[in-house]
Enzyme design. Structure first.
Site, PDB file in Angstrom:
ATOM      1  N   GLU A   1      41.335  46.559  49.384  1.00 11.44           N
ATOM      2  CA  GLU A   1      41.978  45.567  50.527  1.00 11.44           C
ATOM      3  C   GLU A   1      40.981  44.870  49.266  1.00 11.44           C
ATOM      4  O   GLU A   1      39.507  43.750  49.993  1.00 11.44           O
ATOM      5  CB  GLU A   1      41.293  45.809  51.900  1.00 11.44           C
ATOM      6  CG  GLU A   1      42.214  46.637  52.201  1.00 11.44           C
ATOM      7  CD  GLU A   1      43.794  46.259  52.831  1.00 11.44           C
ATOM      8  OE1 GLU A   1      43.996  45.254  52.526  1.00 11.44           O
ATOM      9  OE2 GLU A   1      44.545  47.394  53.348  1.00 11.44           O
TER      10      GLU A   1
ATOM     11  N   CYS B   1      39.411  36.518  52.532  1.00 14.18           N
ATOM     12  CA  CYS B   1      40.275  36.945  51.247  1.00 14.18           C
ATOM     13  C   CYS B   1      41.641  36.712  51.687  1.00 14.18           C
ATOM     14  O   CYS B   1      42.214  36.775  50.871  1.00 14.18           O
ATOM     15  CB  CYS B   1      40.074  39.014  51.327  1.00 14.18           C
ATOM     16  SG  CYS B   1      40.472  39.356  53.254  1.00 14.18           S
TER      17      CYS B   1
END
Length: 439
Positions: free
Chosen positions: A217, A251
């Site tokens: 991720e 993110c």
């Protein structure tokens, strides 16, 4: 790192291997009981979690509860409620056998074994425990290494795990590069990493050397397109919510805006008005803290490279690690701020004349973790999504998809691989094993 610590890590790893070999973690009743117990322990640490997040990242109580605690609890409730249904064998059609005998075909979700979960600093609770509960739901054991950049949170994570689990099932090891490097030499059955693409390459290389499957991720420069027909007031509020939560250290935060040239001035005016009201001068710390002074210096370098393009904000405090919500305009792809993911509260604004121009620039670069488009024209929004690639996307919103356990979350290309949350965590942390039986 001392030999003693290395031996301790090896000892726990072997304990987890042995415990997984007993088949206990595959029992549905065991998995459910463990998640239920974890929920009680986790919830009881809410105050400690919020206090640690305030110290390390300057998160307000409301933000910490919403994005760190409640998301994990919601996902736990969903897993506990539906696990028995999700983990059942799935029967499918069978091809006829040459002898005419009856054939039964199915596939099962088989746990990998001992998992290694590497947590990040930006959402250190949510992004450590969400993968953990997915791994446990799937029947695995786990070793966790929290981020060393949020030490107070890392200690709370360790305290929670020690109270909720035996170490042969789930264990925490603190440390930084040296400890992580050693852990990556062990023959784990699965690795889950959340963090930067730079470190992701190191993790993937280590996994490749032992052919260990993994989830990455990562991140990237997630674009936000604001078309000429967008509701600018709503767009500003929703972009701001996604950009400046956690001081921009998200993110999937909008990394930059591409706005149609005809509404650029109106959008900037809306942003300035909103920021003056929401993040007024005396509230420099309202949006949280940057994780380190080094990162503040990195962010400041973007402003120093083009000071004339800073139209709002730009103030920061090295000692307190606060950085003001900042706007840059008339930005182009040669500017320093556009060379990599910002991961901070700076929002550059670019303009486009035709959407083809903007999409050409976006698609010529690494695939982002998220893409956002603001438009009242459904056909336009659908067309933008169809012509681009990103981990996930939203229309007239930002960030909300990350908190939904009904949707798979993850990247593509340089923004990552693998999807999780809810039932998708079961699929991510399991080997789908096909079984065919001839009667």
């Amino acid at each position: 790192m001392t030999t003693e610590i290395q031996n301790r890590i090896k000892e726990v790893f072997e304990k987890q291997k042995d415990f997984f070999g007993t088949q206990a973690t595959k029992e549905i009743a065991f998995r459910k009981m463990q998640l239920q117990n974890f929920r009680k322990v986790f919830a009881s640490y809410t105050d400690a979690i919020c206090e640690a997040l305030q110290i390390d990242l300057g998160k307000s109580r409301a933000e910490a509860e919403y994005v760190e605690v409640q998301i994990v609890l919601n996902e736990l409730d969903d897993m506990i409620e539906h696990m028995e249904e999700w983990v059942k064998p799935t029967f499918v059609k069978s091809k006829p056998h040459a002898s005419g005998a009856e054939v039964i075909s199915k596939y099962i979700y088989e746990p990998y074994g001992v998992n290694y979960i590497i947590g990040p600093f930006n959402y250190p609770v949510q992004l450590t425990f969400s993968p953990l509960i997915g791994a446990l739901m799937a029947g695995n054991t786990a070793v966790i290494k929290p981020s060393e950049n949020t030490p107070h949170v890392a200690q709370v994570i360790e305290d929670i795990v020690k109270e909720a689990f035996h170490e042969e099932y789930v264990a925490v090891f603190q440390g930084a590069v040296e400890e992580n490097s050693f852990l990556l030499t062990l023959p784990f059955d699965y690795i889950f990493f959340t963090g930067s693409p730079k470190v992701g390459k190191i993790v993937m290389k280590a996994a490749a050397e032992q052919l260990i499957p993994l989830t990455l991720e990562l991140g990237g420069k997630s674009p936000t397109i604001v078309h000429q027909d967008a509701d600018l007031e709503k767009a500003v509020q929703r972009i701001a919510a996604g950009k400046w939560i956690n001081c921009g250290q998200t993110c999937v935060a909008p990394d930059y805006i591409y706005v149609h040239e005809s509404v650029k001035d109106a959008l900037v005016a809306q942003f300035k008005s909103y920021l003056k009201t929401t993040y007024h001068d005396e509230s420099l710390g309202k949006i949280g803290k940057i994780v380190s002074q080094q990162q503040i210096n990195n962010l400041a370098s973007y402003l120093e490279a083009a000071p004339e393009k800073v139209i709002y904000g730009g103030k920061y405090d090295l000692d307190t690690r606060h950085f003001e919500a900042t706007l840059m305009t008339d930005v182009n792809w040669d500017d320093a701020v556009m060379q990599q993911e910002i991961f901070g509260p700076i929002l550059p604004i670019l303009t486009y004349h035709t959407i083809d121009e903007a999409l050409k620039e976006i698609t010529s670069r690494p695939k982002p973790l998220a893409l956002y488009v603001f438009s009242e024209d459904q056909k336009f929004a659908d067309d933008v999504i169809a012509r681009t690639t990103s981990g996930d996307a939203e229309i007239n919103s930002t960030l909300i998809h990350v908190g939904s356990h009904y949707l798979p979350f993850g990247g593509v290309g340089t923004s990552g691989m693998g999807k999780y949350h809810g039932k998708f965590s079961l699929e991510n942390f399991s080997h789908q094993r096909s079984i065919l039986q001839v009667m």
